[in-house]
Design an enzyme around this catalytic site. Structure first.
Site, short mmCIF file in Angstrom:
data_model
loop_
_atom_site.label_atom_id
_atom_site.label_comp_id
_atom_site.label_asym_id
_atom_site.label_seq_id
_atom_site.Cartn_x
_atom_site.Cartn_y
_atom_site.Cartn_z
N LYS A 114 0.86 -1.51 0.09
CA LYS A 114 -0.06 0.20 -0.16
C LYS A 114 0.82 1.37 0.04
O LYS A 114 0.53 2.25 -0.73
CB LYS A 114 -1.31 0.05 0.71
N LYS A 196 -8.95 -10.81 -11.07
CA LYS A 196 -10.08 -10.68 -10.48
C LYS A 196 -11.25 -9.86 -10.40
O LYS A 196 -10.96 -8.61 -10.83
CB LYS A 196 -9.24 -10.09 -9.32
N LYS A 199 -14.46 -3.76 -7.58
CA LYS A 199 -14.36 -2.21 -7.89
C LYS A 199 -13.49 -1.40 -8.66
O LYS A 199 -14.35 -0.30 -9.22
CB LYS A 199 -15.49 -2.31 -6.74
P1 AMP Z 1 -11.66 -6.01 -0.96
O1 AMP Z 1 -13.10 -5.25 -0.60
O2 AMP Z 1 -11.17 -6.06 -1.84
O3 AMP Z 1 -11.32 -5.43 0.48
O4 AMP Z 1 -12.34 -7.16 0.07
C1 AMP Z 1 -13.08 -7.52 0.95
C2 AMP Z 1 -12.86 -8.76 0.80
O5 AMP Z 1 -14.11 -9.37 -0.05
C3 AMP Z 1 -11.81 -9.77 1.22
O6 AMP Z 1 -12.23 -11.01 1.89
C4 AMP Z 1 -11.85 -10.56 -0.32
O7 AMP Z 1 -11.22 -11.65 -0.26
C5 AMP Z 1 -13.19 -10.53 -0.40
N1 AMP Z 1 -13.19 -10.42 -2.23
C6 AMP Z 1 -13.15 -9.22 -2.63
N2 AMP Z 1 -12.86 -9.64 -3.90
C7 AMP Z 1 -13.45 -10.42 -4.53
C8 AMP Z 1 -13.43 -11.46 -5.74
N3 AMP Z 1 -13.57 -11.65 -7.06
N4 AMP Z 1 -13.80 -12.51 -5.31
C9 AMP Z 1 -13.60 -13.23 -4.61
N5 AMP Z 1 -14.13 -12.59 -3.38
C10 AMP Z 1 -13.64 -10.98 -3.16
#
Ligand code: AMP
Ligand code: TRP
Length: 332
Positions: A114, A196, A199
């Protein structure tokens, strides 16, 4: 009784990937571990380790709380609260900063990742973030911490800090274990299925948001990238697009990927996508209905107040104990 705690950062809009990979897993856990005392909080203090806009942050905090409830988190089973409303988190975080060494914090891979992305300077809280996370957990004598793989290193540090504090001041903290939710499949981008679903992708067609307009969401499925051989079969390497759609379909229904391959053996992509689009509608509609019902309701405030009061009771007791162990202030 086992106690579980987990925090979620209010870092913006919530995708179908977040739902399948994280929220759904949490709801499952709540139902499987009916005996456990479960606390879930919105980690808003963690969010400000990187720049935030006030109005957006406020909105994200509330929306995330409402979405969790809308997705099935049950306030009669889980105490849901907002981290910054329980001031003891900050108090114990400082004690954890006095327990951790700079070298340990600098070794955290998330910090290193980060740090290089910051354009307006690196906030010192980005470095001390794991001390706050340790405080979040140790404050409640949690036994188990459901987290994704990316948080493993932070949990290891939490354990080290608990042990170090206990060795210095006598038994004070429970040394917690990670609870690694078998992440539902990793959901990939709809426009580039080797990436992946995220957002932060600049193409909104690559992700589905839980609050997307239903027709927009369905169209995103219908225009998802596939391949030209027309066979509905899971083959991540050679057919990443259709494999991703199969994973999404299986994650949201009782079908396994194998069942779906059989069901659509003699079908075509258009039919398969239309059915999946309907599954998306069936998934999003009740979530959005519930979300709209509670986002501006007294009920949501009451849930967050109850959660806060419960957390505060545990946290204030613990922080007094910790201050006494260290010798801060006068003995109470
Ligand atoms: P983030 O929004 O990246 O901080 O992720 C928050 C949670 O959502 C974490 O536990 C990630 O593992 C899960 N997550 C985020 N994007 C994905 C995705 N494309 N597929 C599966 N899990 C996800
Ligand atoms: N750091 C976690 C994340 O980014 C969120 C978090 C903060 C957390 N405090 C926690 C998770 C305590 C579990 C327990 O996802």
């Amino acid at each position: 009784m086992k106690r579980l705690i987990s925090g979620i950062q209010p870092s913006g809009v919530v995708t179908l990937g977040n739902y399948i990979g994280a929220i759904k897993q949490f709801v499952k856990l709540q139902n499987e571990l009916s005996e456990a005392d479960i606390l879930v909080f919105i980690a808003d203090l963690h969010a400000i380790t990187v720049p935030q806009v006030k109005e957006k942050l406020r909105k994200n905090i509330k929306e995330l709380a409402a979405l969790y409830i809308a997705c099935g988190l049950d306030p009669s089973k889980v105490h849901l609260f907002i981290q910054s409303e329980v001031h003891e988190h900050n108090q114990l975080a400082y004690i954890m900063e006095c327990t951790a060494h700079i070298g340990e914090l600098e070794r955290m891979t998330q910090y290193k990742d980060k740090k290089v992305k910051q354009v307006l300077g690196v906030k010192s809280s980005l470095l001390t973030y794991p001390a706050l996370m340790a405080a979040d957990i140790l404050l409640y004598d949690a036994d188990l911490v459901p987290i994704g793989d990316d948080q493993k290193q932070h949990l290891e540090l939490t354990r080290d800090l608990a042990i170090r504090f206990n060795n210095t001041y006598g038994d004070t903290f429970i040394v917690p274990d990670g609870y690694f939710t078998k992440n539902g499949s990793r959901i990939m981008s709809l426009t580039n299925p080797t990436k992946k679903m995220s957002k932060s992708d600049e193409n909104p067609k690559s992700y589905i948001l839980l609050l997307d307009d239903i027709n927009t969401a369905k169209n995103k499925i219908k225009s998802a990238v596939t391949d030209s051989d027309g066979i509905i079969k899971y083959d991540k390497k050679n057919k990443p697009g259709i494999s991703n759609l199969l994973s999404i379909y299986a994650s949201l229904t009782a079908y396994s990927v194998k069942d779906l391959e059989i069901k659509y053996k003699d079908s075509n992509y258009a039919t398969f996508k239309k059915d999946l689009a309907d599954v998306i509608e069936e998934t999003l509609l009740p979530i959005q209905r519930k979300f709209n019902e509670i986002i501006n309701s007294k009920e949501l405030d009451e849930i967050l107040d109850d959660g806060k009061n419960y957390a505060k009771k545990l946290a204030s007791r613990k922080i007094s104990k910790v201050y006494n162990k260290i010798g801060l202030g006068r003995k109470i």
